[in-house]
Write an enzyme that holds these catalytic residues in place. Structure first.
Site, mmCIF file in Angstrom:
data_model
loop_
_atom_site.group_PDB
_atom_site.id
_atom_site.type_symbol
_atom_site.label_atom_id
_atom_site.label_comp_id
_atom_site.label_asym_id
_atom_site.label_seq_id
_atom_site.Cartn_x
_atom_site.Cartn_y
_atom_site.Cartn_z
ATOM 1 N N CYS A 23 32.668 37.099 44.717
ATOM 2 C CA CYS A 23 33.156 36.904 43.347
ATOM 3 C C CYS A 23 32.338 37.674 42.323
ATOM 4 O O CYS A 23 32.711 37.731 41.148
ATOM 5 C CB CYS A 23 33.174 35.413 43.013
ATOM 6 N N LYS A 26 34.185 40.339 40.351
ATOM 7 C CA LYS A 26 35.117 40.013 39.269
ATOM 8 C C LYS A 26 34.912 40.913 38.056
ATOM 9 O O LYS A 26 33.780 41.242 37.696
ATOM 10 C CB LYS A 26 34.911 38.558 38.829
ATOM 11 N N ASP A 57 42.289 27.598 36.875
ATOM 12 C CA ASP A 57 42.093 28.099 38.231
ATOM 13 C C ASP A 57 43.379 28.542 38.907
ATOM 14 O O ASP A 57 43.348 29.346 39.840
ATOM 15 C CB ASP A 57 41.405 27.021 39.081
ATOM 16 N N GLY A 145 51.550 38.162 54.958
ATOM 17 C CA GLY A 145 50.605 38.900 54.143
ATOM 18 C C GLY A 145 51.060 40.312 53.838
ATOM 19 O O GLY A 145 52.183 40.713 54.151
ATOM 20 N N HIS A 146 50.157 41.060 53.224
ATOM 21 C CA HIS A 146 50.430 42.457 52.877
ATOM 22 C C HIS A 146 49.123 43.227 52.990
ATOM 23 O O HIS A 146 48.048 42.707 52.671
ATOM 24 C CB HIS A 146 50.985 42.574 51.461
ATOM 25 N N ASP A 233 36.493 24.951 39.369
ATOM 26 C CA ASP A 233 35.476 25.374 40.330
ATOM 27 C C ASP A 233 34.602 26.446 39.701
ATOM 28 O O ASP A 233 34.988 27.125 38.753
ATOM 29 C CB ASP A 233 36.082 25.825 41.662
#
Length: 352
Positions: A23, A26, A57, A145-146, A233
């Protein structure tokens, strides 16, 4: 996989193929504000109960008078070298957003970017298997998914969940007098930076991995406590950043007891060795004006970007004992880190 492929896989360190980690990748809150400042007319839907106005979130869509559908996505570059563990952490982190709204996950779709000319497909297979393992632990299917050819490895999920509307929790609905609880320790950014700098001890690496692989499934139970007024979170914007979202959304000030904020073991030792992720500085540059005067040490803790971090809970004093009992029953140490109060100044966070 052939023996030669296994040998090759074991020698690959995924973090060497990415410029960021977890993260900490970000985009900073300040830059994100510019990106989201659309020039188009605002389209509204009365059934969209939670959008991006409050930087919550996940999005929540009212399906009927009782049930809402939760939709979220999260993906990032490797935060650990082991591919299976990377996939598991990335998936756990993505699923967390469902729990942070008080919901339960229903299914997930994988998002994979892979440098196919640099890393074997067998490594990507392990990453996806790690994601599948996290989904299994959450009781959901990885349903599809992709994938794209990308210059750096990227993995995450788009997750769909559901919520009883009476249990829906948001990040901007806290009330004055609420007590603040945190369910996981801080310091993931510090420890993962220590790993990139080749300073992290094996035992500390495992502690960090265990924390990041711990599902925040307790959020669905926390949400059923009526006195829990807000829930979110703690991830890439750090404890201070996500606490600011709670405060600014509810127009409150947080009185934070920094000494009570739980830290991962030896996080301070690595901090003293200069293990500070770039995301820490980006976070402070984005929202430091809303914080009190801080030492460099305090900035490094409060702005440390978390990956698959814990839940930040705002609970009324009347319901505090119920929350503490719930956390204890699930072997989560109940740690109060402060409280919320009516603002007496322009500061959104003060230290006590």
């Amino acid at each position: 996989m052939s023996n030669s492929a296994v040998s090759s896989a074991n020698s690959i360190k995924l973090t060497e193929y990415s410029h960021g980690a977890g993260c900490g990748c970000k985009i900073s809150p300040k830059v994100l504000t510019t990106i989201l400042a659309s020039q188009l007319p605002v389209f509204t839907d009365p059934n969209l109960l939670v959008g991006n106005q409050s930087r919550d979130d996940a999005a929540v869509y009212k399906l009927n008078d009782e049930i809402g559908i939760i939709s979220t996505t999260d993906f990032f570059m490797p935060i650990v070298d082991d591919p299976f563990t990377f996939g598991r952490i990335a998936a756990t982190n993505a699923i967390s957003d469902i729990y942070a709204m008080g919901g339960t996950p229903m299914m997930a779709i994988a998002i994979l970017g892979w440098p196919v000319n640099k890393l074997p497909a067998e490594i990507a297979q392990q990453v996806v298997d790690g994601g599948r393992q996290a989904c299994m632990e959450a009781g959901i299917m990885l349903a599809g998914g992709h994938s794209i050819d990308a210059p750096e490895p990227i993995f995450g999920l788009a997750v769909t969940g559901q919520i009883a509307l009476t249990d829906l929790k948001q990040n901007d609905t806290a009330k004055a007098g609420d007590r603040l609880y945190l369910t996981k320790p801080i310091g993931i950014g510090i420890l993962t930076t220590a790993q990139k700098q080749k300073k992290l001890k094996d035992e500390d690496s495992q502690i960090a991995v265990n924390a990041m692989c711990q599902l925040n499934s307790i959020g669905a139970k926390i949400a059923k406590i009526k006195g829990v007024n807000a829930l979110t979170d703690v991830t890439g914007f750090g404890l201070a950043g996500h606490l600011l979202e709670v405060c600014q959304g509810a127009k409150l000030t947080a009185k934070l007891d920094l000494d009570s904020v739980p830290l991962l073991p030896r996080a301070l030792d690595y901090l003293a060795q200069g293990c500070i992720p770039g995301g820490t500085h980006r976070n402070y540059d984005s929202y430091g004006e809303h914080l009190p005067a801080l030492t460099d040490h305090q900035k490094a803790i409060l702005c440390d970007p978390q990956t698959s971090g814990g839940l930040l809970v705002a609970v009324s004093s009347e319901a505090e004992a119920e929350l503490v009992a719930l956390l204890n029953a699930h072997q989560i140490e109940p740690i109060c880190i402060g409280s919320l109060e009516t603002p007496t100044s322009t500061a959104n966070v003060v230290l006590c």
